[in-house]
Scaffold this motif. Structure first.
Motif, PDB file in Angstrom:
ATOM      1  N   PRO A   2       0.874  -1.027   0.014  1.00 20.69           N
ATOM      2  CA  PRO A   2      -0.330  -0.142   0.057  1.00 20.69           C
ATOM      3  C   PRO A   2       0.846   1.120  -0.547  1.00 20.69           C
ATOM      4  N   TYR A   3       0.041   1.982  -0.422  1.00 16.67           N
ATOM      5  CA  TYR A   3       1.008   3.300  -0.884  1.00 16.67           C
ATOM      6  C   TYR A   3       0.446   4.907  -0.836  1.00 16.67           C
ATOM      7  N   PHE A   4       0.315   6.469  -0.553  1.00 19.24           N
ATOM      8  CA  PHE A   4       0.469   6.917  -0.221  1.00 19.24           C
ATOM      9  C   PHE A   4       0.678   8.371  -1.531  1.00 19.24           C
ATOM     10  N   LEU A   5      -0.781   8.728  -2.023  1.00 21.76           N
ATOM     11  CA  LEU A   5       0.084   8.965  -3.218  1.00 21.76           C
ATOM     12  C   LEU A   5       0.050  10.863  -3.771  1.00 21.76           C
ATOM     13  N   PHE A   6       1.315  11.383  -3.408  1.00 21.71           N
ATOM     14  CA  PHE A   6       1.272  12.950  -3.382  1.00 21.71           C
ATOM     15  C   PHE A   6       1.724  13.483  -4.289  1.00 21.71           C
ATOM     16  N   SER A   7       0.882  14.436  -5.307  1.00 25.90           N
ATOM     17  CA  SER A   7       1.360  14.480  -6.604  1.00 25.90           C
ATOM     18  C   SER A   7       2.707  15.607  -6.325  1.00 25.90           C
ATOM     19  N   ALA A   8       1.923  16.591  -5.775  1.00 23.81           N
ATOM     20  CA  ALA A   8       2.586  18.249  -5.205  1.00 23.81           C
ATOM     21  C   ALA A   8       3.809  17.466  -4.971  1.00 23.81           C
ATOM     22  N   ILE A   9       4.539  16.513  -4.484  1.00 23.65           N
ATOM     23  CA  ILE A   9       6.031  16.398  -3.924  1.00 23.65           C
ATOM     24  C   ILE A   9       7.186  17.507  -3.979  1.00 23.65           C
ATOM     25  N   ASN A  10       6.717  17.531  -4.984  1.00 24.33           N
ATOM     26  CA  ASN A  10       8.286  18.104  -5.362  1.00 24.33           C
ATOM     27  C   ASN A  10       8.187  19.949  -5.637  1.00 24.33           C
ATOM     28  N   ARG A  11       7.525  20.521  -4.228  1.00 22.28           N
ATOM     29  CA  ARG A  11       7.278  21.183  -3.691  1.00 22.28           C
ATOM     30  C   ARG A  11       7.284  20.990  -2.353  1.00 22.28           C
ATOM     31  N   VAL A  12       7.127  20.492  -1.641  1.00 20.96           N
ATOM     32  CA  VAL A  12       7.734  19.911  -0.357  1.00 20.96           C
ATOM     33  C   VAL A  12       8.678  20.568   0.134  1.00 20.96           C
ATOM     34  N   GLY A  13       8.824  21.862   1.069  1.00 17.77           N
ATOM     35  CA  GLY A  13       9.548  22.298   1.518  1.00 17.77           C
ATOM     36  C   GLY A  13      10.449  21.997   3.125  1.00 17.77           C
ATOM     37  N   PHE A  14      11.477  22.221   4.012  1.00 17.68           N
ATOM     38  CA  PHE A  14      11.820  22.219   4.907  1.00 17.68           C
ATOM     39  C   PHE A  14      12.170  22.185   5.697  1.00 17.68           C
ATOM     40  N   ILE A  15      12.270  21.960   6.573  1.00 23.09           N
ATOM     41  CA  ILE A  15      13.290  22.717   7.894  1.00 23.09           C
ATOM     42  C   ILE A  15      14.724  22.483   8.373  1.00 23.09           C
ATOM     43  N   ARG A  16      15.884  23.179   7.664  1.00 23.75           N
ATOM     44  CA  ARG A  16      17.041  21.787   8.224  1.00 23.75           C
ATOM     45  C   ARG A  16      18.406  23.293   8.615  1.00 23.75           C
ATOM     46  N   LYS A  17      18.879  22.634   9.369  1.00 23.48           N
ATOM     47  CA  LYS A  17      19.774  22.669  10.092  1.00 23.48           C
ATOM     48  C   LYS A  17      21.351  22.167   9.842  1.00 23.48           C
ATOM     49  N   PRO A  18      22.892  23.396   9.980  1.00 30.63           N
ATOM     50  CA  PRO A  18      22.686  24.634   8.497  1.00 30.63           C
ATOM     51  C   PRO A  18      21.569  24.674   7.571  1.00 30.63           C
ATOM     52  N   PRO A  19      21.419  25.736   7.433  1.00 30.79           N
ATOM     53  CA  PRO A  19      20.697  25.673   6.125  1.00 30.79           C
ATOM     54  C   PRO A  19      21.788  25.519   5.405  1.00 30.79           C
ATOM     55  N   VAL A  20      21.082  25.607   3.327  1.00 34.64           N
ATOM     56  CA  VAL A  20      21.253  25.222   2.235  1.00 34.64           C
ATOM     57  C   VAL A  20      22.226  25.647   2.103  1.00 34.64           C
ATOM     58  N   GLU A  21      23.488  25.766   1.478  1.00 35.96           N
ATOM     59  CA  GLU A  21      23.578  26.805   0.964  1.00 35.96           C
ATOM     60  C   GLU A  21      23.700  27.046  -0.815  1.00 35.96           C
ATOM     61  N   PRO A  22      22.790  28.223  -0.876  1.00 32.33           N
ATOM     62  CA  PRO A  22      22.627  28.549  -2.222  1.00 32.33           C
ATOM     63  C   PRO A  22      23.360  28.747  -3.558  1.00 32.33           C
ATOM     64  N   SER A  23      22.982  28.088  -4.633  1.00 31.45           N
ATOM     65  CA  SER A  23      24.209  27.506  -5.759  1.00 31.45           C
ATOM     66  C   SER A  23      23.959  29.116  -6.690  1.00 31.45           C
ATOM     67  N   GLY A  24      23.387  29.913  -6.657  1.00 33.78           N
ATOM     68  CA  GLY A  24      23.068  31.068  -7.438  1.00 33.78           C
ATOM     69  C   GLY A  24      21.510  31.738  -7.003  1.00 33.78           C
ATOM     70  N   THR A  25      21.438  32.962  -6.958  1.00 33.52           N
ATOM     71  CA  THR A  25      20.563  33.818  -6.629  1.00 33.52           C
ATOM     72  C   THR A  25      19.677  34.735  -8.187  1.00 33.52           C
ATOM     73  N   LEU A  26      18.424  34.740  -8.545  1.00 31.20           N
ATOM     74  CA  LEU A  26      17.875  35.600  -8.995  1.00 31.20           C
ATOM     75  C   LEU A  26      18.386  36.608  -9.644  1.00 31.20           C
ATOM     76  N   LEU A  27      18.669  36.807 -10.793  1.00 30.21           N
ATOM     77  CA  LEU A  27      19.605  38.054 -10.532  1.00 30.21           C
ATOM     78  C   LEU A  27      18.486  39.479 -11.613  1.00 30.21           C
ATOM     79  N   ASP A  28      17.760  38.656 -12.343  1.00 29.93           N
ATOM     80  CA  ASP A  28      16.703  39.358 -12.931  1.00 29.93           C
ATOM     81  C   ASP A  28      15.749  38.708 -13.847  1.00 29.93           C
ATOM     82  N   VAL A  29      15.171  39.619 -14.404  1.00 29.01           N
ATOM     83  CA  VAL A  29      13.767  38.651 -15.234  1.00 29.01           C
ATOM     84  C   VAL A  29      13.696  38.971 -17.000  1.00 29.01           C
ATOM     85  N   GLU A  30      13.674  38.673 -17.349  1.00 30.90           N
ATOM     86  CA  GLU A  30      13.165  38.940 -19.026  1.00 30.90           C
ATOM     87  C   GLU A  30      12.332  39.460 -18.927  1.00 30.90           C
ATOM     88  N   GLY A  31      11.993  41.287 -19.580  1.00 31.83           N
ATOM     89  CA  GLY A  31      10.226  42.129 -19.497  1.00 31.83           C
ATOM     90  C   GLY A  31      10.816  42.284 -17.814  1.00 31.83           C
TER      91      GLY A  31
END
Length: 338
Positions: free
Chosen positions: A115-144
């Protein structure tokens, strides 16, 4: 009518082509609808009957009509076939679900799907972490020069100074996220961790020494300039149910959206994680126990249940699967009592 001329042949060809893609799109839509339904599921095995499955998952074979009613794709309750997927319902007025029967289930047959539980929105599930994730980049601008960034937009990324050269390469995907304090309590980030609020997914299309171009391929929530990136990790929406760890006692920290927890399928964070032997696919009971002025404790009141979706070292992300009462931050949870 025949297609004798070249023009008529072309016309017939495009009509048939349109019908083909229309049918394919309809079939795809049907698949998406099925796969987006969140809940508990079981795949029929040889020899199964609704009578037996009702006894296995709901403790009474006489509840098989409710199991049939929950699965309107079954035209005849006496004819179910191996490989079919059925939805397991929750008994009204209780917090009983499929997971509560897992520990007492007989050993499954080889290669039989549990038996299993189906959760289609799994890729948007956030979390609490210590220490936090080190970002690989920052959104600098958007076209338009848009204020709010959404699906389909072209964005420009500034790589982090310590990001690996192999992270932001063309074709790679990255999750856009934002840091949030998990509670409004003083020094909460020092004692609990930092909330990672997931916003969407981008795919890198071009890389230059100091600037990376990407396209937003999935938008969970509105993104803004200065939001952060981390490598994208694909997760399965199909979560196999597992027995709960005995003797667990803990608290709900806060909901992911920092709002009320009342209602099914609300995401929340708890103060237990992998170091406490919490695993994805486990379910725990939420309860409240009040005390009299004399200090004597009243009997605990069951409020609902949740399913574990993601684990960190000392925290986990859960989804409320049954809310039979108002649930607030700070509520207690425990291993289900059998």
């Amino acid at each position: 009518m025949s297609c004798r001329t070249n023009s008529m042949m072309d016309f017939c060809f495009f009509v048939l082509l349109a019908l083909f893609f229309s049918s394919a799109a309809t079939a795809a839509d049907n698949i998406n609808v099925v796969e987006s339904e969140t809940g508990f599921y079981y795949t029929i095995q040889k020899g199964d009957t609704l009578w037996d499955l009702s006894r296995q998952f709901n403790d009474s074979p006489w509840l098989w009509p409710e199991l049939w009613e929950e699965n309107d794709q079954i035209s005849n309750p006496h004819w179910i076939f191996p490989g079919e997927r059925i939805r397991l319902y929750k008994k009204s007025g209780t917090q009983a679900t499929a997971i509560e029967s897992v520990p007492s289930m007989p050993s499954p047959a080889p290669k039989a799907e549990a038996p299993y539980f189906l959760f289609s929105a799994i890729n948007r599930v956030g979390f609490i972490r210590k220490p936090p994730v080190e970002p690989s980049g920052t959104l600098l601008d958007v076209e338009g020069k848009k204020t709010l960034i959404s699906e389909g937009d072209i964005v420009y990324i500034r790589p982090s100074a310590d990001a690996s050269q192999n992270q932001l390469i063309p074709g790679s995907r990255h999750t856009v996220f934002r840091y949030m304090a998990p509670t409004d309590a003083r020094n909460s980030t020092d004692t609990i961790g930092t909330q990672h609020y997931l916003l969407g997914i981008v795919e890198v299309t071009q890389k230059k020494p100091d600037l990376v171009t990407a396209t937003v391929i999935k938008s969970f929530r509105t993104m803004r300039v200065d939001d952060l990136l981390m490598p994208y990790v694909q997760k399965s929406a199909k979560i196999e149910l597992k027995p709960s760890t005995p003797g667990i006692e803990g608290q709900i920290v806060i909901s992911e959206e920092h709002s009320t927890l009342t209602g099914d399928y609300v995401l929340a964070f708890i103060d237990k994680g992998r170091s406490d032997h919490i695993e994805v696919g486990q379910q725990y009971s939420i309860y409240r126990q009040q005390k009299l002025d004399s200090g004597a404790a009243l009997p605990p009141v069951d409020l609902g249940a949740f399913m574990v979706l993601h684990t960190e070292a000392t925290t986990s992300t859960v989804v409320i699967t049954n809310a039979s009462n108002n649930i607030r931050r700070g509520e207690h949870f425990r291993t289900p009592i059998r």
